[in-house]
Design a protein around this motif. Structure first.
Motif, PDB file in Angstrom:
ATOM      1  N   ASP A 177       0.922  -1.158   0.339  1.00  0.00           N
ATOM      2  CA  ASP A 177      -0.199  -0.159   0.314  1.00  0.00           C
ATOM      3  C   ASP A 177       1.068   1.138   0.273  1.00  0.00           C
ATOM      4  OD1 ASP A 177      -2.642  -1.871  -0.464  1.00  0.00           O
ATOM      5  OD2 ASP A 177      -2.956  -0.928   2.222  1.00  0.00           O
ATOM      6  N   VAL A 195      -5.436   5.108   0.362  1.00  0.00           N
ATOM      7  CA  VAL A 195      -4.683   3.347  -0.435  1.00  0.00           C
ATOM      8  C   VAL A 195      -4.494   3.198   1.028  1.00  0.00           C
ATOM      9  CG1 VAL A 195      -2.786   3.484  -1.203  1.00  0.00           C
ATOM     10  CG2 VAL A 195      -4.368   5.232  -2.277  1.00  0.00           C
ATOM     11  N   PRO A 238      -6.622  -1.094  -3.088  1.00  0.00           N
ATOM     12  CA  PRO A 238      -6.920  -0.640  -4.039  1.00  0.00           C
ATOM     13  C   PRO A 238      -8.382   0.007  -4.258  1.00  0.00           C
ATOM     14  CG  PRO A 238      -7.138  -3.137  -3.677  1.00  0.00           C
ATOM     15  CD  PRO A 238      -7.120  -2.283  -2.370  1.00  0.00           C
ATOM     16  N   LEU A 239      -9.364  -0.059  -3.737  1.00  0.00           N
ATOM     17  CA  LEU A 239     -10.298   1.196  -3.321  1.00  0.00           C
ATOM     18  C   LEU A 239      -9.752   2.940  -3.867  1.00  0.00           C
ATOM     19  CD1 LEU A 239     -13.246   2.516  -3.721  1.00  0.00           C
ATOM     20  CD2 LEU A 239     -13.334   2.709  -1.318  1.00  0.00           C
ATOM     21  N   LEU A 296      -6.980   3.419  -5.185  1.00  0.00           N
ATOM     22  CA  LEU A 296      -6.233   3.298  -6.728  1.00  0.00           C
ATOM     23  C   LEU A 296      -6.544   3.924  -7.286  1.00  0.00           C
ATOM     24  CD1 LEU A 296      -3.926   3.377  -8.228  1.00  0.00           C
ATOM     25  CD2 LEU A 296      -4.173   0.311  -8.259  1.00  0.00           C
ATOM     26  N   VAL A 297      -8.512   3.357  -7.414  1.00  0.00           N
ATOM     27  CA  VAL A 297      -9.165   3.188  -8.552  1.00  0.00           C
ATOM     28  C   VAL A 297      -9.750   4.891  -8.525  1.00  0.00           C
ATOM     29  CG1 VAL A 297     -11.719   2.531  -9.010  1.00  0.00           C
ATOM     30  CG2 VAL A 297      -9.766   1.004  -8.461  1.00  0.00           C
ATOM     31  N   LEU A 298      -9.613   5.067  -7.367  1.00  0.00           N
ATOM     32  CA  LEU A 298      -9.719   6.809  -7.179  1.00  0.00           C
ATOM     33  C   LEU A 298      -9.258   7.583  -7.728  1.00  0.00           C
ATOM     34  CD1 LEU A 298     -11.673   6.716  -3.729  1.00  0.00           C
ATOM     35  CD2 LEU A 298     -13.158   7.131  -5.331  1.00  0.00           C
ATOM     36  N   TYR A 299      -7.453   7.122  -6.882  1.00  0.00           N
ATOM     37  CA  TYR A 299      -6.948   8.676  -7.585  1.00  0.00           C
ATOM     38  C   TYR A 299      -6.765   8.317  -9.458  1.00  0.00           C
ATOM     39  CZ  TYR A 299      -3.054  10.761 -10.001  1.00  0.00           C
ATOM     40  OH  TYR A 299      -1.396  11.070 -10.593  1.00  0.00           O
ATOM     41  N   LEU A 300      -7.035   6.818  -9.522  1.00  0.00           N
ATOM     42  CA  LEU A 300      -6.951   7.025 -11.508  1.00  0.00           C
ATOM     43  C   LEU A 300      -8.404   7.730 -12.397  1.00  0.00           C
ATOM     44  CD1 LEU A 300      -6.218   2.832 -12.032  1.00  0.00           C
ATOM     45  CD2 LEU A 300      -5.139   4.632 -12.096  1.00  0.00           C
ATOM     46  N   LEU A 301      -9.248   7.277 -11.686  1.00  0.00           N
ATOM     47  CA  LEU A 301     -10.123   8.463 -12.035  1.00  0.00           C
ATOM     48  C   LEU A 301     -11.003   9.644 -12.272  1.00  0.00           C
ATOM     49  CD1 LEU A 301     -13.593   6.446 -10.067  1.00  0.00           C
ATOM     50  CD2 LEU A 301     -12.766   6.233 -12.572  1.00  0.00           C
ATOM     51  N   ARG A 307      -7.488  11.423 -12.374  1.00  0.00           N
ATOM     52  CA  ARG A 307      -6.397  11.403 -13.090  1.00  0.00           C
ATOM     53  C   ARG A 307      -6.777  11.420 -14.754  1.00  0.00           C
ATOM     54  NH1 ARG A 307      -1.104   8.218 -14.650  1.00  0.00           N
ATOM     55  NH2 ARG A 307      -1.618   7.425 -16.114  1.00  0.00           N
ATOM     56  N   VAL A 340      -4.740   6.103 -17.880  1.00  0.00           N
ATOM     57  CA  VAL A 340      -5.148   4.229 -17.133  1.00  0.00           C
ATOM     58  C   VAL A 340      -4.050   3.755 -17.494  1.00  0.00           C
ATOM     59  CG1 VAL A 340      -7.780   3.672 -17.254  1.00  0.00           C
ATOM     60  CG2 VAL A 340      -6.433   2.744 -18.948  1.00  0.00           C
TER      61      VAL A 340
END
Length: 152
Positions: free
Chosen positions: A95, A123, A128-129, A131-136, A138, A149
């Protein structure tokens, strides 16, 4: 082995590393220190605990060789003091690695620290949640999906 102590020291150390990641200036020296002194040290701690645990050199509270091929086997391992401690150190190291990547990438793409800190908290707490929030997040800075992505 004193699994409570082995759990507490890396746990508190990782929290310190997260505070540095969130609030300290992101100079090359600090980022390098977080990578080697934070993630690297946690990874070494993991290695130094998982090897004796899995080989039976130390008693982790498990019976026999852990079975990673079934849910029951993983539950048995994580229900033991040694297995839970080693598993937690594994989470802490990975993490923090993801958190460091998110922070560096967010800096690269110009996201303010006040936006980064809640994502870093996700994070830290939910891996992983976060990380998903950051990718969204970004994704909002790019015209093409591939740019949003694919990690750089």
């Amino acid at each position: 082995m004193n699994w409570d102590l082995i759990f507490t020291i890396p746990n508190n150390y990782a929290l310190l590393m997260w505070l540095i990641l969130a609030f300290a200036p992101r100079t090359k020296a600090i980022l390098t220190g977080l990578f080697y002194g934070g993630i690297g040290l946690l990874a070494c701690t993991y290695a130094l605990t998982i090897i004796p645990l899995m080989t039976g050199i130390v008693d982790g509270g498990t019976a026999g060789v852990p079975d990673f091929s079934s849910l029951a086997g993983v539950q048995q391992l994580l229900a033991s003091p040694g297995g839970a401690t080693v598993g937690w150190i594994h989470y802490l190291a990975f993490d923090l690695f993801v958190g460091l990547w998110v922070a560096r990438n967010a800096d690269k793409y110009g996201f303010a620290r006040w936006i980064q800190i809640p994502i870093l908290a996700f994070v830290l707490m939910l891996g992983p949640l976060g990380l998903v929030l950051y990718l969204l997040l970004r994704f909002t800075r790019h015209n093409k999906v591939a740019d949003a992505v694919i990690p750089e």
